[in-house]
Scaffold this active site. Sequence first.
Site, mmCIF file in Angstrom:
data_model
loop_
_atom_site.group_PDB
_atom_site.id
_atom_site.type_symbol
_atom_site.label_atom_id
_atom_site.label_comp_id
_atom_site.label_asym_id
_atom_site.label_seq_id
_atom_site.Cartn_x
_atom_site.Cartn_y
_atom_site.Cartn_z
ATOM 1 N N ARG A 56 -6.263 5.073 -3.721
ATOM 2 C CA ARG A 56 -6.072 3.634 -3.574
ATOM 3 C C ARG A 56 -7.261 2.936 -4.203
ATOM 4 O O ARG A 56 -8.405 3.355 -4.021
ATOM 5 C CB ARG A 56 -5.982 3.244 -2.093
ATOM 6 C CG ARG A 56 -5.677 1.749 -1.899
ATOM 7 C CD ARG A 56 -5.932 1.281 -0.468
ATOM 8 N NE ARG A 56 -7.336 0.943 -0.273
ATOM 9 C CZ ARG A 56 -7.794 0.193 0.726
ATOM 10 N NH1 ARG A 56 -6.956 -0.254 1.638
ATOM 11 N NH2 ARG A 56 -9.078 -0.067 0.844
ATOM 12 N N THR A 90 -12.534 -10.431 2.647
ATOM 13 C CA THR A 90 -13.726 -9.835 3.243
ATOM 14 C C THR A 90 -14.496 -10.794 4.134
ATOM 15 O O THR A 90 -15.121 -10.373 5.107
ATOM 16 C CB THR A 90 -14.646 -9.307 2.120
ATOM 17 O OG1 THR A 90 -13.881 -8.449 1.273
ATOM 18 C CG2 THR A 90 -15.825 -8.552 2.680
ATOM 19 N N HIS A 117 -6.139 -6.497 3.673
ATOM 20 C CA HIS A 117 -7.214 -6.349 4.664
ATOM 21 C C HIS A 117 -7.769 -7.736 4.954
ATOM 22 O O HIS A 117 -8.355 -8.375 4.081
ATOM 23 C CB HIS A 117 -8.306 -5.437 4.082
ATOM 24 C CG HIS A 117 -9.430 -5.140 5.011
ATOM 25 N ND1 HIS A 117 -9.450 -4.030 5.843
ATOM 26 C CD2 HIS A 117 -10.605 -5.784 5.227
ATOM 27 C CE1 HIS A 117 -10.580 -4.004 6.516
ATOM 28 N NE2 HIS A 117 -11.301 -5.058 6.173
ATOM 29 N N HIS A 119 -10.057 -10.309 7.401
ATOM 30 C CA HIS A 119 -11.017 -10.575 8.473
ATOM 31 C C HIS A 119 -10.651 -11.869 9.186
ATOM 32 O O HIS A 119 -9.947 -12.720 8.636
ATOM 33 C CB HIS A 119 -12.442 -10.619 7.911
ATOM 34 C CG HIS A 119 -13.024 -9.253 7.712
ATOM 35 N ND1 HIS A 119 -13.876 -8.671 8.617
ATOM 36 C CD2 HIS A 119 -12.827 -8.334 6.722
ATOM 37 C CE1 HIS A 119 -14.213 -7.462 8.194
ATOM 38 N NE2 HIS A 119 -13.579 -7.225 7.046
ATOM 39 N N HIS A 214 7.696 -24.799 34.273
ATOM 40 C CA HIS A 214 7.866 -23.523 33.582
ATOM 41 C C HIS A 214 8.479 -22.487 34.519
ATOM 42 O O HIS A 214 9.390 -21.751 34.135
ATOM 43 C CB HIS A 214 6.512 -22.995 33.073
ATOM 44 C CG HIS A 214 6.024 -23.697 31.851
ATOM 45 N ND1 HIS A 214 5.368 -23.051 30.826
ATOM 46 C CD2 HIS A 214 6.091 -24.992 31.475
ATOM 47 C CE1 HIS A 214 5.053 -23.912 29.875
ATOM 48 N NE2 HIS A 214 5.477 -25.103 30.259
#
Length: 323
Positions: A56, A90, A117, A119, A214
């Site tokens: 990869r 990143t 990927h 973050h 609720h």
Amino acid sequence: MRDAKLAVETGVDGLDVVIGTSSFLREHSHGKDMAYIEKTAIEVIEYIKSKGLEVRFSSEDSFRSDLVDLLSLYRAVDKVGVNRVGIADTVGCASPRQVYDLVRTLRGVVSCDIETHFHNDTGCSIANAYCALEAGATHIDTSVLGIGERNGITPLGGLLARMVVTSPEYVKSKYKLHMLKEIEDMVAEAVEVNTPFNNPITGFCAFTHKAGIHAKAILNNPSTYEILNPADFGLTRYVHFASRLTGWNAVKTRVGQLGLTMTDDQVKEVTAKIKALADVRPIAIDDADSIIRSFHLTLHEQPGKAAPVEVQNGEQVEVANGQ
């Protein structure tokens, strides 16, 4: 190349080759230009493939990299037979729309798999991961509880929650959803962190209902206020009734759970007592149960019945309230 050769010698099945492509990382991390990155990437990928291994190739800081440079690099590695390319947010700066556009564009450039990927520095990792899938990505990097550098990456549980809403049967057939809490508890204990109270699916508030409006709807039909079914994950919902916000429908359910019988008007009356105490101080389930039981007891005292008596100094004395 030296790193790749050392890695191959360990007997692995595949290698992940990664290098920063943004101007920030090229200048302040490894100091290589795009021409060098492309040339070296091709050499390393060809070497790894010659050994019969999967490979990869991923850029780092993809969303702050030049788009033309990025697509040119991916096209080059795709031509030499890389199994998968990866893009990485990143620093967590990408938005869902940016992710969709980049992955969609990349899907038209390469024929191999696309891994992503993300973050979570700006809280978008789950949304970004889902948009990547919509745009044609084939793989998403996740970690249990999202643990990773800084704010971490896409959390496994959160992404599953998002996916199961859209493709319930597919997700249920592919993943053992009932084991999610077990693995999150195990990791949380191992790294000595607490599972957030509002964590998707496994946070202790995830399937807790408190407000009266609720609770009534949930008791009638859980799908009114739940997009996820706790039973799919081996969990149960909880209608919180020991609160100043409780409604009488929630208390009525608790009355039944305690094996007691009351009319709706009586339940409303005891609900008012619970809310009154909760206005004074925080109360627990035991406090609310005690109020319910005491109220129920007073309902079943028979009016007009002679009070019990005892003899004191030779005289009969009426005993108040059985004391």
